[in-house]
Every structure is written in C-alpha cells, then in structure tokens.
Design an enzyme around this catalytic site. Structure first.
Site, mmCIF file in Angstrom:
data_model
loop_
_atom_site.group_PDB
_atom_site.id
_atom_site.type_symbol
_atom_site.label_atom_id
_atom_site.label_comp_id
_atom_site.label_asym_id
_atom_site.label_seq_id
_atom_site.Cartn_x
_atom_site.Cartn_y
_atom_site.Cartn_z
ATOM 1 N N PHE A 5 -27.544 10.984 6.730
ATOM 2 C CA PHE A 5 -28.381 11.685 7.075
ATOM 3 C C PHE A 5 -28.162 12.867 8.298
ATOM 4 O O PHE A 5 -28.945 13.299 8.963
ATOM 5 C CB PHE A 5 -29.825 11.001 7.725
ATOM 6 N N TYR A 17 -30.599 18.053 -0.305
ATOM 7 C CA TYR A 17 -31.575 19.016 -1.063
ATOM 8 C C TYR A 17 -31.190 18.876 -2.658
ATOM 9 O O TYR A 17 -32.388 18.610 -3.322
ATOM 10 C CB TYR A 17 -31.208 20.428 -0.514
ATOM 11 N N TYR A 63 -14.604 25.858 3.585
ATOM 12 C CA TYR A 63 -15.396 25.009 2.746
ATOM 13 C C TYR A 63 -15.136 24.924 1.198
ATOM 14 O O TYR A 63 -15.026 23.899 0.790
ATOM 15 C CB TYR A 63 -16.808 25.784 2.866
ATOM 16 N N LYS A 79 -13.547 22.085 -1.707
ATOM 17 C CA LYS A 79 -14.238 21.804 -3.204
ATOM 18 C C LYS A 79 -12.997 21.945 -4.031
ATOM 19 O O LYS A 79 -12.815 21.288 -5.040
ATOM 20 C CB LYS A 79 -15.221 22.952 -3.257
ATOM 21 N N GLY A 121 -16.678 38.319 4.446
ATOM 22 C CA GLY A 121 -16.386 37.388 3.406
ATOM 23 C C GLY A 121 -17.220 37.372 2.183
ATOM 24 O O GLY A 121 -17.187 36.535 1.072
ATOM 25 N N PHE A 177 -27.727 42.028 4.170
ATOM 26 C CA PHE A 177 -26.266 42.318 4.500
ATOM 27 C C PHE A 177 -25.588 43.244 3.520
ATOM 28 O O PHE A 177 -24.718 42.880 2.659
ATOM 29 C CB PHE A 177 -25.533 41.138 4.491
ATOM 30 N N ARG A 187 -21.937 41.095 5.345
ATOM 31 C CA ARG A 187 -21.408 39.776 6.114
ATOM 32 C C ARG A 187 -20.039 39.608 5.660
ATOM 33 O O ARG A 187 -19.622 39.686 4.306
ATOM 34 C CB ARG A 187 -22.434 38.916 5.535
ATOM 35 N N ASN A 192 -27.724 15.978 7.267
ATOM 36 C CA ASN A 192 -28.129 17.140 7.211
ATOM 37 C C ASN A 192 -29.256 16.897 6.267
ATOM 38 O O ASN A 192 -29.341 17.732 5.152
ATOM 39 C CB ASN A 192 -27.284 18.139 6.584
ATOM 40 N N SER A 231 -18.506 23.883 -6.666
ATOM 41 C CA SER A 231 -19.185 25.039 -6.150
ATOM 42 C C SER A 231 -18.701 26.516 -6.808
ATOM 43 O O SER A 231 -17.239 26.285 -7.068
ATOM 44 C CB SER A 231 -19.138 25.257 -4.559
#
Ligand code: UFG
Length: 337
Positions: free
Chosen positions: A33, A11, A148, A152, A293, A217, A291, A35, A124
């Site tokens: 490829f 993206y 995740y 980072k 977290g 959420f 949600r 994702n 991020s």
C-alpha cells in the site's frame, strides 16, 4: 488458477483483479500500500461479490514473500508491484533499482522455492526509449532513457534468464503503452499520490476543480498539431490483456514480450477536447515548454498481441474520458473520500 497478484491494490492491479475473479481464478494479493489503498480491494470484492485475501508486505521482504508463496502455492504470478514515477526515479535511482529489480529477484526466488513456473510481468513501452521508427513493434531496440525505464528493461532480462533455467517455465513481458480510464462503475480508478505526473489524471483533477489549469508540455513537436502523441489504452482493455496472457502462459513455455496498446495515437489537444466533451465543461490550459525526456510520438503495433493472444483493445478515447470522469467526479479525493 491460483494467481498471486503483487501490487493488486494499485490502478492496473485492481482492474485486473476484477477480470480474474470474473473468470473464476483464485487471486491472492500482496501489496504494501505504498502507492495504493486497501479500499480498492474492498471495492473489488463488492463489485464482484467475491471474497479473496491479501497480505500486506513489500516484494523486497524476502521472508514474507517466501511464506506467501509456500503457503499459497501459486500456479502463476502477475507482478504489478513496483515504483513508477519517472521523475522520482532520476532523484532516487537506487531506491528504484532495489525495489523494482531487487524485489523481482526475491519474488522469482520465492517462485522457484514453491515450484511456480509462470510469470506475467508489468513492463512498459518506456523500455523502447526514443523511436528509431514507429509504430513500436516488439523487435524495436530497447534503449530506456531514465532509471525507471531501465528497471523495467533489466527485469525483462532477468526474467528471460530465470525462464531459461527450466524448459517448462513461461513468462509474458507485457509492455504497456499509456493506461487511462477507470472501471465503468466509477468505484475504482487511478488515485495518484500528490500532483499527478500523467496527462489524464491531471486533466481529471482540473475538471473536478482540484487544480486550476493544465500545462501542455510543448506544442512545437513534429506531430499533426504540435503536441505529444501517445497510445492511450483503457485500463479495462489492459486488464483483459492480462487474462489473455495468463491463458497463453498456461499453454506455452518460454518467454514472450508483447505490446499492450491500441495501435492508435492521440495528441494532448485531442485528449483535452475528448475530456471536455465527456465532462461537459472546459479544461483551461496554457502551453508551456517541453518536459525534459519526453518524446514526440509513441504508439504500438498491436499485431503481436492479436496473433499470439487473440486479444485486441477496443475501447474508444471517448469512453476512456467518460469513465475517468465518472471515477474522478464521484471520488474527487480518490480512495480517501
Ligand atoms: N503532458 C502534458 N501535460 C501534463 C502531463 C503530460 O502536456 O501535465 C503530455 C506529455 O508531454 C506527453 C503526454 O501528455 O506528450 C502524455 O504524458 P504522460 O505523462 O501521461 O505519459 P508518458 O507517455 O510521458 O509516460 C507514460 C508513463 C510512463 C510509461 C510511459 C510508457 O508515465 O510510466 O507512459 O510509454 F513508461
């Protein structure tokens, strides 16, 4: 500049490729490829009327990455490739560590092997974790709350150590806030696998009729309307931020962490209202529980990006929604249409 772009079919990678080609850089894409789709690369070539190559390989494939670096001799690497689903990272943390952290180590070794000393890294805002104060500036403590986010964080540290081995190395750690939107042509955009994790692609799929309704959420956060507030940034602004970072890294040695955000937060309800306006149709939603977290609010101070890079995001929430809608309505099944 010869620029190796890992994850270039993804993206953010695909939108950044357009900017690189427009600025007469010479990119080579490495993507497995996992994702993403090769169709995105074909469309980038059509939109820019430019030819560029890609190699289908994972960043964890040491031999392939070394060969790419040795043959292409990149002057800089923009490193997007990696796994990015927060929930999945809790289920499969070791996969996240081996792909994101292990893959980056292989890439840095390959860069050393071919003498490439410039790294632009997709970090991020998730590295900040729960806010001690807002807006997040680059000095805010780093305390990521899921595997995740920790990949980072660890990669940032590894890149700092890598850069410290040579006074001519330069690295930019770009901390993205919430990328949304699509290229104004409606030809490239975000194409998530399965059920979208993120708000904007979920709303877009409701609008196009792929999903019945959105679940908000939580509406009991300490925010003006009770729903979560985030710093949404148009992917084209993000792409131009990479060009600014590349220029900066070419002129300065050392490591810089820089927020890429707008500096402004919007609530979930504000995003829904803006999307309804852009698409000209209602977005049905219900309010569900929070949600796990999630934090109440997250937004950047974009001051460092402005002073260091001379860059700032300028595209409005309205335009983000219009461009997302153009992409989604013309490509209801994403790149598999
Ligand atoms: N939200 C909903 N319903 C949904 C999806 C999201 O109400 O179906 C809400 C969330 O609770 C949150 C807001 O919309 O308040 C934004 O959620 P996203 O999932 O779109 O984005 P996050 O801020 O949770 O996370 C994103 C990326 C992470 C990245 C982080 C950086 O998914 O990878 O931004 O701050 F690390």
């Amino acid at each position: 500049m010869r620029v190796l772009v890992t994850g270039g079919a993804g993206y953010i990678g695909s939108h950044t490729l357009i900017e690189l080609l427009a600025a007469d850089h010479a990119p080579l894409v490495v993507d497995n490829f996992a994702n993403s789709s090769p169709v995105a690369l074909e469309r980038v070539a059509q939109l820019t009327n430019r030819v560029f190559d890609h190699v289908e390989a994972s960043i964890t494939d040491t031999a392939a990455i070394r060969q790419v670096c040795d043959e292409f001799q990149p002057e800089a690497v923009i490193h997007f490739a990696g796994l990015k689903a927060v929930g999945e990272s809790g289920q499969s943390p070791l996969t996240y560590y081996s792909t994101n952290v292990g893959g980056t180590i292989e890439l840095l070794k390959a860069m050393d092997g071919c003498g490439c000393r410039r790294m632009i890294f997709s970090s991020s805002a998730t590295v900040y974790g729960v806010a001690d104060y807002l807006p997040f500036d680059e000095k805010h403590p780093l305390n990521p709350v899921n595997p995740y986010g920790r990949t980072k964080f660890f990669i940032e540290e590894i890149i700092r150590d890598w850069a410290a081995t040579d006074p001519e190395k330069s690295a930019m750690l770009l901390r993205y806030f919430n990328p949304v939107g699509a290229h104004q042509s409606g030809r490239i955009g975000e194409d998530p696998n399965g059920i979208p994790d993120n708000l904007m692609p979920y709303i877009a799929q409701v609008a196009v009729g792929k999903r019945d309704q959105l679940t908000v959420f939580g509406d009991d956060y300490d925010t003006p309307d009770g729903t979560g507030v985030r710093d949404y940034i148009h992917v084209n602004d993000l792409a131009s931020g990479h060009l600014a970072a590349l220029d900066y890294a070419a002129r300065h040695a050392g490591v810089e962490a820089v927020n890429l955000g707008t500096g402004k937060g919007h609530s979930v309800l504000e995003v829904i209202a803006a999307f309804e306006q852009a698409a000209g149709r209602p977005i049905p939603y219900t309010v569900g529980p929070r949600r796990p977290g999630d934090i109440a609010s997250s937004h950047a101070t974009a001051a460092r990006a402005a002073s260091l890079l001379g860059w700032q995001a300028g595209i409005s929430l309205e335009q983000m929604c219009e461009d997302t809608w153009r992409w989604q309505s013309r490509n209801p099944e994403g790149y598999s249409d």
